[in-house]
Design an enzyme around this catalytic site. Structure first.
Site, short mmCIF file in Angstrom:
data_model
loop_
_atom_site.label_atom_id
_atom_site.label_comp_id
_atom_site.label_asym_id
_atom_site.label_seq_id
_atom_site.Cartn_x
_atom_site.Cartn_y
_atom_site.Cartn_z
N CYS A 143 10.59 2.60 -1.88
CA CYS A 143 9.61 2.36 -2.94
C CYS A 143 8.53 3.41 -2.82
CB CYS A 143 9.07 0.94 -2.87
SG CYS A 143 7.61 0.74 -1.92
N LYS A 202 -2.75 -12.45 -6.15
CA LYS A 202 -1.32 -12.21 -6.37
C LYS A 202 -0.53 -12.38 -5.07
CE LYS A 202 0.30 -7.90 -6.16
NZ LYS A 202 1.46 -7.67 -5.30
N ASN A 203 -1.05 -11.79 -3.99
CA ASN A 203 -0.29 -11.79 -2.73
C ASN A 203 -0.25 -13.15 -2.04
OD1 ASN A 203 0.38 -9.17 -3.12
ND2 ASN A 203 -0.88 -8.33 -1.46
N ARG A 212 1.29 -5.32 -12.85
CA ARG A 212 1.92 -6.13 -11.82
C ARG A 212 0.90 -6.98 -11.07
NH1 ARG A 212 3.99 -2.81 -7.60
NH2 ARG A 212 3.91 -4.87 -6.68
N ILE A 218 -0.92 2.09 7.77
CA ILE A 218 0.05 1.03 7.46
C ILE A 218 1.31 1.59 6.78
CG2 ILE A 218 0.43 -1.22 6.33
CD1 ILE A 218 -1.71 -1.41 8.46
N ARG A 230 9.46 0.96 3.59
CA ARG A 230 9.25 -0.49 3.64
C ARG A 230 10.51 -1.31 3.94
NH1 ARG A 230 4.98 -2.06 -1.02
NH2 ARG A 230 4.64 -3.87 0.29
N ARG A 287 9.52 -6.18 -4.95
CA ARG A 287 9.95 -6.29 -3.56
C ARG A 287 9.71 -7.69 -2.99
NH1 ARG A 287 8.35 -5.51 1.22
NH2 ARG A 287 9.73 -4.41 2.63
N ASP A 317 -4.58 -1.88 0.96
CA ASP A 317 -4.61 -2.08 -0.49
C ASP A 317 -5.95 -1.68 -1.12
OD1 ASP A 317 -2.01 -2.90 -0.47
OD2 ASP A 317 -2.42 -5.03 -0.74
C1 UD1 Z 1 2.09 -6.91 2.10
C2 UD1 Z 1 1.39 -6.92 0.77
C3 UD1 Z 1 0.93 -5.52 0.39
C4 UD1 Z 1 0.12 -4.90 1.52
C5 UD1 Z 1 0.85 -5.00 2.86
C6 UD1 Z 1 0.00 -4.54 4.04
C7 UD1 Z 1 2.42 -8.78 -0.37
C8 UD1 Z 1 3.33 -9.25 -1.45
N1 UD1 Z 1 2.28 -7.47 -0.22
O1 UD1 Z 1 3.26 -6.12 1.96
O2 UD1 Z 1 0.16 -5.60 -0.80
O3 UD1 Z 1 -0.12 -3.56 1.22
O4 UD1 Z 1 1.24 -6.36 3.11
O5 UD1 Z 1 -1.16 -5.25 4.10
O6 UD1 Z 1 1.80 -9.57 0.32
N2 UD1 Z 1 7.57 -3.13 8.39
C9 UD1 Z 1 8.72 -2.82 9.09
N3 UD1 Z 1 9.75 -3.72 9.07
C10 UD1 Z 1 9.68 -4.91 8.40
C11 UD1 Z 1 8.50 -5.21 7.69
C12 UD1 Z 1 7.45 -4.30 7.72
O7 UD1 Z 1 8.84 -1.76 9.70
O8 UD1 Z 1 10.63 -5.68 8.43
C13 UD1 Z 1 6.42 -2.18 8.39
C14 UD1 Z 1 6.15 -1.60 7.00
O9 UD1 Z 1 6.97 -0.49 6.72
C15 UD1 Z 1 4.70 -1.23 7.13
C16 UD1 Z 1 4.12 -2.35 8.02
O10 UD1 Z 1 5.25 -2.89 8.70
O11 UD1 Z 1 4.55 -0.01 7.78
C17 UD1 Z 1 3.38 -3.44 7.31
O12 UD1 Z 1 4.13 -3.88 6.20
P1 UD1 Z 1 4.08 -5.40 5.70
O13 UD1 Z 1 2.90 -6.10 6.24
O14 UD1 Z 1 5.41 -6.01 5.94
O15 UD1 Z 1 3.90 -5.21 4.14
P2 UD1 Z 1 4.41 -6.19 3.04
O16 UD1 Z 1 4.47 -7.57 3.61
O17 UD1 Z 1 5.63 -5.65 2.40
#
Ligand code: UD1
Length: 432
Positions: free
Chosen positions: A117, A22-23, A401, A331, A122, A93, A309
């Site tokens: 969320c 999915k990701n 999902r 994370i 996030r 998201r 995850d």
């Molecule tokens: C993706 C995955 C999700 C997985 C996560 C971490 C998808 C669609 N989803 O989510 O399943 O759990 O990676 O492996 O691929 N952060 C910030 N600012 C930002 C972006 C992120 O502070 O602009 C922080 C987040 O709050 C979190 C960390 O960075 O603490 C990692 O998040 P991130 O890797 O961005 O997660 P997603 O890409 O949303």
């Protein structure tokens, strides 16, 4: 809302085939916006998030065809709209992944800011800061992020993420593909899904190097063309079935997976008393080791370390292991929502900040529980399969999902699981 009714106690036995990730499919679908050509994607899992992502592309003006259930042919030659509305972003998201390609190809994009969320706040501040580094003007208007490239085209830049972000890395890669000059992104996420996206982009004609390492270089190109690509296997679904086999004391052959993508999970499970053999490139054989399950600490970290995850599923397994294990989540804040539900089933888990101490083994008994997010739902299915008696899981739209044909797959290996349909909702599996 649909529910799952699980009668626990059956050991899982047999073969299970892993679906596409999915990701990975989510950014790959978004990447089709980068080209006027036709992109054919195979092995796309039939799950709700992907149906939503396809609907977003259609709303923007892309033509989509699904010649097979897991194949999408997308042509984004005529794009009429440049925004992902709140109604979509609030349900998924990952619709923020439309920002990078729209901004990169058309120089404008508007995406509703994702709200809080279930697994933490996030934010997407890092995505937005990176777009600014590429020359975009970014503003917030009535809850929407509006990004524009002043001269219609972004300009390559060197930048470094302060925190590793998966979708942030993907958004920058997609935005930079059409930029003028070269972009160098440091402290990039190294997840296999990033490599998969880079492979697709390069097939479309992009010049992306270094995906899978922490430095990614993207040389801007003028135009992209057609491409055909098959999505990688879902490593989290693979890990979930490894845990399901071990917790039910069953024995599974897991086919069409990619063991090298989940080395850290395999290693942790082996240390915890799970026997995992790789029988060929894409097959794993799993059962409990002779000595039984033993407590084993884990800390979630960006790839190639143990993935967040898999945290909920691993914690559920630890409820059945001998001794105390500490599960540390680094994370996401607030990613222990499954703990309250596992307590209702008899688990002994104490939370201190971002650490959960699990004392096992405690017998699990069936209960009425509530799914709170995608992976927490998976952990409740696993707990229900291992528990004595009946477990009713409410709000399973979360699991729809991201897990393809979960009821069919678990039933085919001996799990007693049934979907109780709410007549008012159409579930993803209903139309299988
Ligand atoms: C993706 C995955 C999700 C997985 C996560 C971490 C998808 C669609 N989803 O989510 O399943 O759990 O990676 O492996 O691929 N952060 C910030 N600012 C930002 C972006 C992120 O502070 O602009 C922080 C987040 O709050 C979190 C960390 O960075 O603490 C990692 O998040 P991130 O890797 O961005 O997660 P997603 O890409 O949303």
């Amino acid at each position: 809302m649909d529910k799952f009714l699980i009668k626990g106690g059956n050991a899982l036995h047999g073969k299970v085939t892993i679906s596409g990730a999915k990701n990975s499919a989510l950014p790959c679908l978004a990447a089709t916006l980068l080209t006027p050509g036709t992109v054919t994607l195979h092995n796309v899992p039939y799950v709700r998030d992907l149906i939503t992502q396809r609907r977003l592309l259609e709303d923007l003006g892309a033509e989509t065809l699904t010649p097979g259930k897991n194949t999408h042919k997308i042509t984004a030659s005529e794009i009429e709209l440049f925004e992902a509305p709140y109604e979509l972003v609030k349900t998924m998201r990952a619709s923020v992944l439309a920002l990078g390609p729209l901004l990169g190809r058309f120089g404008k994009a508007k995406v509703s800011l994702p709200g809080g969320c279930a697994i933490g706040t996030r934010p997407i501040d890092l995505h937005l800061r990176a777009f600014e580094e590429l020359g975009a003007k970014v503003s917030l208007e009535s809850g929407d992020v509006v990004a524009t490239a002043p001269k219609g085209r972004l300009v390559g830049a060197e930048m470094e993420f302060s925190t590793v972000t998966v979708t942030g890395t993907e958004n920058v890669m997609m935005a930079a593909v059409h930029a003028e000059g070269t972009t160098v992104l440091r402290n990039a996420a190294r997840e296999p899904e990033i490599e998969d996206l880079a492979e697709l982009l390069n097939k479309m004609g992009a010049k992306v190097e270094g995906a899978g390492t922490s430095t990614i270089t993207i040389e801007g190109v003028e135009g992209l063309g057609d491409a055909e690509h098959s999505i990688i296997p879902d490593r989290i679904e693979t890990g979930t079935f490894l845990v399901a086999a071990a917790i039910t004391d069953g024995e599974l052959t897991i086919e069409k997976c990619e063991p090298k993508h989940i080395k850290a999970v395999i290693e942790k499970l082996r240390e915890a008393g799970v026997s995992i053999d790789q029988t060929d490139d894409a097959t794993l054989h799993v059962k409990r080791s002779e000595g039984g399950l033993r407590a084993n600490d884990v800390t979630t970290e960006p790839h190639p370390r143990f993935p967040t995850d898999m945290q909920a599923q691993y914690m559920t397994l630890m409820t059945q292991a001998e001794g105390k294990s500490v599960v540390k989540e680094t994370i996401f804040e607030n990613r222990f929502m499954h703990v309250a539900e596992l307590h209702r089933m008899g688990a002994d888990i104490e939370i201190h900040g971002n650490e959960a101490t699990v004392t096992g083994p405690t017998p699990l008994t069936g209960a009425k529980v509530l799914a709170s997010d995608l992976r927490a739902s998976a952990s409740l299915v696993i707990a229900g399969l291992a528990a004595k008696g009946e477990t009713m899981i409410d709000r399973v739209y979360h699991i729809d999902r991201g897990y393809e044909h979960i009821v069919k797959k678990v039933s085919s290996i001996g799990g007693n699981i049934k979907r109780i349909k709410n007549e008012l909702t159409m579930s993803a599996e209903e139309s299988e």
